[in-house]
Write a protein that holds these residues in place. Structure first.
Motif, short mmCIF file in Angstrom:
data_model
loop_
_atom_site.label_atom_id
_atom_site.label_comp_id
_atom_site.label_asym_id
_atom_site.label_seq_id
_atom_site.Cartn_x
_atom_site.Cartn_y
_atom_site.Cartn_z
N GLY A 163 35.02 -45.23 9.08
CA GLY A 163 33.94 -46.18 9.38
C GLY A 163 33.36 -46.82 8.14
N SER A 164 33.15 -46.03 7.09
CA SER A 164 32.55 -46.60 5.88
C SER A 164 33.51 -47.56 5.18
N ILE A 165 34.79 -47.30 5.27
CA ILE A 165 35.75 -48.22 4.66
C ILE A 165 35.86 -49.51 5.47
N LEU A 166 35.84 -49.39 6.79
CA LEU A 166 35.94 -50.59 7.62
C LEU A 166 34.70 -51.47 7.55
N LEU A 167 33.54 -50.91 7.27
CA LEU A 167 32.32 -51.69 7.17
C LEU A 167 32.16 -52.41 5.84
N SER B 268 40.66 -65.59 -6.45
CA SER B 268 40.48 -65.05 -7.80
C SER B 268 39.67 -66.01 -8.67
N ILE B 269 39.84 -67.32 -8.45
CA ILE B 269 39.07 -68.29 -9.23
C ILE B 269 37.62 -68.31 -8.75
N GLY B 270 37.43 -68.48 -7.46
CA GLY B 270 36.08 -68.55 -6.92
C GLY B 270 35.37 -67.21 -6.96
N GLY B 271 36.10 -66.15 -6.70
CA GLY B 271 35.51 -64.82 -6.71
C GLY B 271 35.10 -64.39 -8.10
N GLY B 272 35.85 -64.82 -9.10
CA GLY B 272 35.49 -64.48 -10.47
C GLY B 272 34.19 -65.14 -10.89
N ALA B 273 34.03 -66.40 -10.51
CA ALA B 273 32.79 -67.09 -10.84
C ALA B 273 31.62 -66.50 -10.07
N GLU B 274 31.87 -66.13 -8.82
CA GLU B 274 30.80 -65.54 -8.01
C GLU B 274 30.39 -64.18 -8.56
N GLN B 275 31.36 -63.42 -9.01
CA GLN B 275 31.06 -62.11 -9.54
C GLN B 275 30.35 -62.22 -10.89
N LEU B 276 30.71 -63.25 -11.66
CA LEU B 276 30.11 -63.42 -12.98
C LEU B 276 28.69 -63.93 -12.88
N PHE B 277 28.46 -64.92 -12.02
CA PHE B 277 27.15 -65.57 -11.95
C PHE B 277 26.34 -65.19 -10.72
N GLY B 278 26.99 -64.68 -9.71
CA GLY B 278 26.32 -64.53 -8.42
C GLY B 278 25.89 -63.13 -8.10
N LYS B 279 26.04 -62.82 -6.82
CA LYS B 279 25.47 -61.60 -6.26
C LYS B 279 26.03 -60.35 -6.93
N LYS B 280 25.16 -59.37 -7.08
CA LYS B 280 25.56 -58.10 -7.65
C LYS B 280 25.89 -57.15 -6.51
N LYS B 281 27.06 -56.55 -6.57
CA LYS B 281 27.46 -55.63 -5.51
C LYS B 281 26.94 -54.22 -5.78
N SER B 282 26.22 -54.04 -6.87
CA SER B 282 25.71 -52.71 -7.17
C SER B 282 24.42 -52.42 -6.44
N GLN B 283 23.93 -53.38 -5.67
CA GLN B 283 22.70 -53.19 -4.93
C GLN B 283 22.97 -53.39 -3.44
N GLY B 284 22.14 -52.81 -2.62
CA GLY B 284 22.23 -53.06 -1.20
C GLY B 284 23.12 -52.11 -0.46
N TYR B 285 23.50 -52.54 0.73
CA TYR B 285 24.26 -51.67 1.62
C TYR B 285 25.69 -51.45 1.14
N GLU B 286 26.24 -52.37 0.37
CA GLU B 286 27.60 -52.18 -0.12
C GLU B 286 27.68 -51.03 -1.11
N ALA B 287 26.64 -50.85 -1.90
CA ALA B 287 26.61 -49.72 -2.83
C ALA B 287 26.49 -48.41 -2.07
N ILE B 288 25.69 -48.42 -1.00
CA ILE B 288 25.54 -47.22 -0.18
C ILE B 288 26.86 -46.89 0.51
N LEU B 289 27.53 -47.90 1.06
CA LEU B 289 28.82 -47.66 1.71
C LEU B 289 29.86 -47.16 0.72
N SER B 290 29.81 -47.68 -0.49
CA SER B 290 30.74 -47.23 -1.52
C SER B 290 30.51 -45.77 -1.88
N LYS B 291 29.25 -45.38 -2.00
CA LYS B 291 28.94 -43.98 -2.31
C LYS B 291 29.30 -43.06 -1.15
N ILE B 292 29.07 -43.52 0.07
CA ILE B 292 29.42 -42.72 1.24
C ILE B 292 30.93 -42.53 1.32
#
Length: 76
Positions: free
Chosen positions: A18-22, A33-57
């Motif tokens: 379940g945690s992997i599918l979510l 890879s082009i758009g995602g790289g720019a988004e990762q560099l300048f945009g949202k941080k995945k270290s916060q929020g529910y994605e970080a919790i799902l990753s830890k779970i």
């Protein structure tokens, strides 16, 4: 003990699946890879929020899954 470990293994496998599918998938392909790289560099941080919790779970569930599997195999 054997039955207890099998029940724990069943519960952990459901939680792990379940945690992997979510989790959101990575962008694939050249445009991702082009758009995602720019988004990762300048945009949202995945270290916060529910994605970080799902990753830890999912990490914790994977560790418990491997340990239960090894214990079950060792004592059979």
């Amino acid at each position: 003990m054997d039955l207890f470990l099998k029940i724990i293994l069943l519960i952990v496998s459901v939680v792990l699946t379940g945690s992997i599918l979510l989790q959101s998938g990575n962008s694939a392909g050249l445009s991702g890879s082009i758009g995602g790289g720019a988004e990762q560099l300048f945009g949202k941080k995945k270290s916060q929020g529910y994605e970080a919790i799902l990753s830890k779970i999912s990490t914790a569930a994977a560790i418990v899954f491997i340990l239960c599997s090894l214990v079950l195999v060792a004592f059979e």
